[in-house]
Design an enzyme around this catalytic site. Sequence first.
Site, PDB file in Angstrom:
ATOM      1  N   TRP A  42      87.212  83.635 -58.232  1.00  0.00           N
ATOM      2  CA  TRP A  42      86.459  84.858 -58.514  1.00  0.00           C
ATOM      3  C   TRP A  42      86.461  85.030 -60.046  1.00  0.00           C
ATOM      4  O   TRP A  42      87.542  85.128 -60.651  1.00  0.00           O
ATOM      5  CB  TRP A  42      87.182  86.022 -57.836  1.00  0.00           C
ATOM      6  CG  TRP A  42      86.518  87.352 -57.976  1.00  0.00           C
ATOM      7  CD1 TRP A  42      85.213  87.637 -57.755  1.00  0.00           C
ATOM      8  CD2 TRP A  42      87.149  88.585 -58.343  1.00  0.00           C
ATOM      9  NE1 TRP A  42      84.984  88.981 -57.954  1.00  0.00           N
ATOM     10  CE2 TRP A  42      86.158  89.568 -58.319  1.00  0.00           C
ATOM     11  CE3 TRP A  42      88.454  88.943 -58.684  1.00  0.00           C
ATOM     12  CZ2 TRP A  42      86.420  90.898 -58.633  1.00  0.00           C
ATOM     13  CZ3 TRP A  42      88.715  90.261 -58.990  1.00  0.00           C
ATOM     14  CH2 TRP A  42      87.712  91.228 -58.966  1.00  0.00           C
ATOM     15  N   ASP A  80      96.312  87.466 -54.241  1.00  0.00           N
ATOM     16  CA  ASP A  80      95.164  88.365 -54.297  1.00  0.00           C
ATOM     17  C   ASP A  80      94.630  88.454 -52.866  1.00  0.00           C
ATOM     18  O   ASP A  80      94.164  87.453 -52.308  1.00  0.00           O
ATOM     19  CB  ASP A  80      94.119  87.762 -55.250  1.00  0.00           C
ATOM     20  CG  ASP A  80      92.871  88.612 -55.350  1.00  0.00           C
ATOM     21  OD1 ASP A  80      92.772  89.638 -54.653  1.00  0.00           O
ATOM     22  OD2 ASP A  80      91.968  88.249 -56.131  1.00  0.00           O
ATOM     23  N   LYS A 135      86.507  95.645 -48.914  1.00  0.00           N
ATOM     24  CA  LYS A 135      85.730  94.969 -47.866  1.00  0.00           C
ATOM     25  C   LYS A 135      86.169  95.385 -46.472  1.00  0.00           C
ATOM     26  O   LYS A 135      85.342  95.612 -45.608  1.00  0.00           O
ATOM     27  CB  LYS A 135      85.896  93.450 -47.973  1.00  0.00           C
ATOM     28  CG  LYS A 135      85.937  92.912 -49.365  1.00  0.00           C
ATOM     29  CD  LYS A 135      84.574  92.646 -49.943  1.00  0.00           C
ATOM     30  CE  LYS A 135      84.678  92.676 -51.441  1.00  0.00           C
ATOM     31  NZ  LYS A 135      83.705  91.916 -52.154  1.00  0.00           N
TER      32      LYS A 135
END
Length: 407
Positions: A134, A215, A251
């Site tokens: 990312w 993460d 999310k």
Amino acid sequence: TADVVPQAPEDPLFGLMTAFRKDESANKVDLGIGAYRDDNAKPWILPVVQKADDLIRKDPNLNHEYLPITGLAEFREASQKLVLGGDSPAVKEKRAHTLQAVSGTGALHLGALFLAKFYKPNTKRTVYLSDPTWPNHFQIFNNVGLPYKSYPYFSKKTKALDFDGYIDTLQNADEGSIVVLHACAHNPTGVDPTQGQWKKIADVIRAKKHFPFFDTAYQGFASGDLTRDAWAIRYFVEQGFELCIAQSYAKNFGLYGERAGCFHFVAAPSSDAESTATRVASQLAILQRSEISNPPAYGARIASLILNTPELFAQWEEDLRTMSGRIIEMRKALRRKLEELGTPGTWNHITDQIGMFSFTGLTEQQVLKLREDSHIYMTKNGRISMAGLNTKNVGYVAKAFDKAVRD
Ligand code: PMP
């Protein structure tokens, strides 16, 4: 400052969003941004989130006071249990400390800042990021002065994990490096290590005394199973690592703009682990105070009510299965249509990959052509957000991919 501040480039992902909005074609398809869409290409408020929101709004005691520096206590506790598991040794032994953070990004930043200040401060330290990762990871660690390097992750040839390259690089890294690990549903590739591979990754990290920084932005969203998606983190904790976790609720609750998340520090088991966690907690509180003073309340209230109410929690698990299930269906549909069209290449990776994204293998040139000719938007590296596909546009997208690959 007038003449020393250079013009910075626009954020590629947010730039893509602007270009999509300006496109007036009726056929346009947004496969760029990583946000869930329903089968009508609309943002989806999880029914359980709507219910919790209604309950909170009705609460006569609701106000807009500040939260404590560390955030909402019941939210922090529930978040710790969610990621580490209800019977986690780290929770029982009081060696985990949790702060509410400004979603996953804020948690990563807080962790990065903490490590920059306290992790081997007088030595050369390197943060290892997967290649690819990312893109925000680069700036988050760079901004706090921690230099980064990459470890190989994705093999373009096999469209799968480059496990040998991954292990080899961690083995040859300076001892005590910080390794950033995507807990599940790796962004952008959608490729995760198997449990056997995770065990070997843990072995190298232990042997080289590296520091794992997880993460986790897709727990429950990836497989629809909250426990399964937390497996790697819980395995590392069981193995006795000292580690950090940045947890995002963007999310899995669809709370993108509410910025709900947590940062967790877990001390390694030892006779003074609890005191380590307490000292770390005191420093994290100072960093938090100077950075944001205290975290945003509303999203955390919604998540907290759901996490702490068994009936709402069960409904949430249902909603997670709705999202992950639709995405898995779209993976199958896209693969099937490409195979039916006889599109050159292999397409099994689309269903092998997991989570929000698929790394299609489309080249930058094909990506640009798809945007110009077919109004289909995706990042230049060929990553597509699976949530942008639906039963109405998947046929159109497959035909456009087919054309782009053949041209
Ligand atoms: N890490 C990864 C790998 C992500 O994909 C994301 C969301 N795109 C985040 C962290 C953090 O997102 P947020 O700050 O919105 O929680």
